[in-house]
Motif scaffolding. Structure first.
Motif, PDB file in Angstrom:
ATOM      1  N   SER A  32      50.626  31.093  38.649  1.00  0.00           N
ATOM      2  CA  SER A  32      49.644  31.652  39.581  1.00  0.00           C
ATOM      3  C   SER A  32      48.442  30.717  39.642  1.00  0.00           C
ATOM      4  CB  SER A  32      49.198  33.034  39.100  1.00  0.00           C
ATOM      5  OG  SER A  32      50.298  33.916  39.061  1.00  0.00           O
ATOM      6  N   ALA A  33      47.812  30.644  40.804  1.00  0.00           N
ATOM      7  CA  ALA A  33      46.694  29.724  40.994  1.00  0.00           C
ATOM      8  C   ALA A  33      45.563  30.417  41.752  1.00  0.00           C
ATOM      9  CB  ALA A  33      47.142  28.482  41.752  1.00  0.00           C
ATOM     10  N   LEU A  34      44.339  30.189  41.288  1.00  0.00           N
ATOM     11  CA  LEU A  34      43.142  30.767  41.898  1.00  0.00           C
ATOM     12  C   LEU A  34      42.271  29.647  42.438  1.00  0.00           C
ATOM     13  CD1 LEU A  34      41.192  33.205  42.380  1.00  0.00           C
ATOM     14  CD2 LEU A  34      40.291  32.751  40.085  1.00  0.00           C
ATOM     15  N   HIS A  35      41.766  29.837  43.667  1.00  0.00           N
ATOM     16  CA  HIS A  35      40.822  28.880  44.234  1.00  0.00           C
ATOM     17  C   HIS A  35      39.518  28.949  43.435  1.00  0.00           C
ATOM     18  CE1 HIS A  35      38.458  26.529  46.981  1.00  0.00           C
ATOM     19  NE2 HIS A  35      37.578  27.502  47.037  1.00  0.00           N
ATOM     20  N   ALA A  36      39.115  27.844  42.861  1.00  0.00           N
ATOM     21  CA  ALA A  36      37.887  27.797  42.075  1.00  0.00           C
ATOM     22  C   ALA A  36      37.146  26.509  42.406  1.00  0.00           C
ATOM     23  CB  ALA A  36      38.201  27.849  40.587  1.00  0.00           C
ATOM     24  N   SER A  37      35.819  26.604  42.426  1.00  0.00           N
ATOM     25  CA  SER A  37      34.999  25.417  42.652  1.00  0.00           C
ATOM     26  C   SER A  37      33.947  25.328  41.550  1.00  0.00           C
ATOM     27  CB  SER A  37      34.335  25.476  44.032  1.00  0.00           C
ATOM     28  OG  SER A  37      33.467  26.582  44.114  1.00  0.00           O
ATOM     29  N   GLN A  38      33.329  24.176  41.452  1.00  0.00           N
ATOM     30  CA  GLN A  38      32.281  23.915  40.466  1.00  0.00           C
ATOM     31  C   GLN A  38      32.718  24.352  39.061  1.00  0.00           C
ATOM     32  OE1 GLN A  38      28.378  25.204  41.824  1.00  0.00           O
ATOM     33  NE2 GLN A  38      28.986  24.896  43.950  1.00  0.00           N
ATOM     34  N   ARG A  51      33.264  27.969  33.327  1.00  0.00           N
ATOM     35  CA  ARG A  51      32.481  28.726  34.319  1.00  0.00           C
ATOM     36  C   ARG A  51      32.873  28.145  35.673  1.00  0.00           C
ATOM     37  NH1 ARG A  51      27.912  27.396  32.430  1.00  0.00           N
ATOM     38  NH2 ARG A  51      27.749  29.207  31.076  1.00  0.00           N
ATOM     39  N   PHE A  52      33.111  29.015  36.636  1.00  0.00           N
ATOM     40  CA  PHE A  52      33.540  28.537  37.950  1.00  0.00           C
ATOM     41  C   PHE A  52      33.131  29.543  39.017  1.00  0.00           C
ATOM     42  CE2 PHE A  52      36.889  30.800  35.783  1.00  0.00           C
ATOM     43  CZ  PHE A  52      37.406  31.679  36.715  1.00  0.00           C
ATOM     44  N   ARG A  53      33.191  29.108  40.248  1.00  0.00           N
ATOM     45  CA  ARG A  53      32.830  29.951  41.380  1.00  0.00           C
ATOM     46  C   ARG A  53      34.058  30.244  42.218  1.00  0.00           C
ATOM     47  NH1 ARG A  53      29.217  27.565  39.083  1.00  0.00           N
ATOM     48  NH2 ARG A  53      26.988  27.917  39.191  1.00  0.00           N
ATOM     49  N   VAL A  54      34.142  31.492  42.686  1.00  0.00           N
ATOM     50  CA  VAL A  54      35.237  31.931  43.543  1.00  0.00           C
ATOM     51  C   VAL A  54      34.640  32.462  44.833  1.00  0.00           C
ATOM     52  CG1 VAL A  54      37.102  33.614  43.808  1.00  0.00           C
ATOM     53  CG2 VAL A  54      36.709  32.532  41.585  1.00  0.00           C
ATOM     54  N   HIS A  55      35.145  31.974  45.938  1.00  0.00           N
ATOM     55  CA  HIS A  55      34.812  32.531  47.254  1.00  0.00           C
ATOM     56  C   HIS A  55      36.033  33.375  47.633  1.00  0.00           C
ATOM     57  CE1 HIS A  55      31.237  30.076  47.909  1.00  0.00           C
ATOM     58  NE2 HIS A  55      31.911  29.094  47.347  1.00  0.00           N
ATOM     59  N   ALA A  62      30.015  32.997  52.385  1.00  0.00           N
ATOM     60  CA  ALA A  62      28.971  34.013  52.240  1.00  0.00           C
ATOM     61  C   ALA A  62      29.105  34.779  50.926  1.00  0.00           C
ATOM     62  CB  ALA A  62      29.016  34.984  53.417  1.00  0.00           C
ATOM     63  N   SER A  63      30.325  35.062  50.525  1.00  0.00           N
ATOM     64  CA  SER A  63      30.563  35.820  49.302  1.00  0.00           C
ATOM     65  C   SER A  63      30.978  34.851  48.199  1.00  0.00           C
ATOM     66  CB  SER A  63      31.668  36.849  49.546  1.00  0.00           C
ATOM     67  OG  SER A  63      31.990  37.504  48.356  1.00  0.00           O
ATOM     68  N   VAL A  64      30.275  34.901  47.077  1.00  0.00           N
ATOM     69  CA  VAL A  64      30.625  34.049  45.935  1.00  0.00           C
ATOM     70  C   VAL A  64      30.531  34.877  44.659  1.00  0.00           C
ATOM     71  CG1 VAL A  64      28.290  33.145  45.607  1.00  0.00           C
ATOM     72  CG2 VAL A  64      30.246  31.824  44.799  1.00  0.00           C
ATOM     73  N   VAL A  65      31.493  34.651  43.773  1.00  0.00           N
ATOM     74  CA  VAL A  65      31.497  35.308  42.471  1.00  0.00           C
ATOM     75  C   VAL A  65      31.490  34.206  41.425  1.00  0.00           C
ATOM     76  CG1 VAL A  65      32.740  36.863  40.924  1.00  0.00           C
ATOM     77  CG2 VAL A  65      32.830  37.243  43.400  1.00  0.00           C
ATOM     78  N   VAL A  66      30.509  34.249  40.521  1.00  0.00           N
ATOM     79  CA  VAL A  66      30.457  33.297  39.415  1.00  0.00           C
ATOM     80  C   VAL A  66      31.216  33.927  38.252  1.00  0.00           C
ATOM     81  CG1 VAL A  66      28.997  32.017  37.818  1.00  0.00           C
ATOM     82  CG2 VAL A  66      28.249  32.370  40.189  1.00  0.00           C
ATOM     83  N   CYS A  67      32.226  33.221  37.768  1.00  0.00           N
ATOM     84  CA  CYS A  67      33.117  33.750  36.733  1.00  0.00           C
ATOM     85  C   CYS A  67      33.024  32.905  35.468  1.00  0.00           C
ATOM     86  CB  CYS A  67      34.567  33.709  37.218  1.00  0.00           C
ATOM     87  SG  CYS A  67      34.864  34.488  38.802  1.00  0.00           S
ATOM     88  N   GLU A  68      33.299  33.533  34.342  1.00  0.00           N
ATOM     89  CA  GLU A  68      33.439  32.837  33.066  1.00  0.00           C
ATOM     90  C   GLU A  68      34.662  33.387  32.369  1.00  0.00           C
ATOM     91  OE1 GLU A  68      29.873  33.362  30.774  1.00  0.00           O
ATOM     92  OE2 GLU A  68      28.761  31.900  31.965  1.00  0.00           O
TER      93      GLU A  68
END
Length: 142
Positions: A32-38, A51-55, A62-68
């Motif tokens: 499985s793969a999740l789009h993640a940036s930064q 730590r990464f960001r998910v749109h 417009a919507s961003v979730v910062v995940c760890e």
């Protein structure tokens, strides 16, 4: 009893704070793969984390979730067209059709792909069947 899913479904990743993301259910993909940036590696309690960001919404910044999440592994993943890439791997909870299960996700840039999340057969094994001619069955099965 196995739950029947369509080839695309709305799912949640509650431990990451992602309340709604459209996923492609892909039995041709193992992982499985999740789009993640930064994506930023760091240490917490002497363990590797990222730590990464998910749109979560395609074509929307417009919507961003910062995940760890703690790092499970770094793996070489081969794409469907044969390209290889080293990716961070995290474990998290997937909620789909009212069921929760722990899965592994690789983190990668999926901007060019049609879905922000790809659910591979390892995450589906033993709990789900896929009807490739239907979509969004999970909401109906709750």
């Amino acid at each position: 009893m196995k739950t029947v899913l369509g080839w695309r479904e709305w799912v949640r990743l509650p431990a990451l704070g992602v309340d709604r993301i459209k996923a492609k259910i892909d039995t041709g993909a193992r992982t499985s793969a999740l789009h993640a940036s930064q994506i930023e590696p760091f240490e917490r309690d002497d363990r590797p984390w990222v730590r990464f960001r998910v749109h979560p919404l395609q074509r929307s910044r417009a919507s961003v979730v910062v995940c760890e999440a703690p790092v499970v592994d770094r793996r070489v993943v081969r794409s469907s067209v044969g390209h290889t890439q080293v990716r961070w791997v995290v474990a998290t909870e997937l909620e789909i059709a009212g069921r929760r299960r722990r899965i592994e996700l690789t983190l990668t840039n999926r901007d060019a792909m049609g879905f922000r999340l790809l659910i591979g057969r390892t995450a589906l094994r033993g709990a789900f069947l896929v009807d490739p001619g239907r979509s969004f069955l999970a909401q109906k099965g709750k």
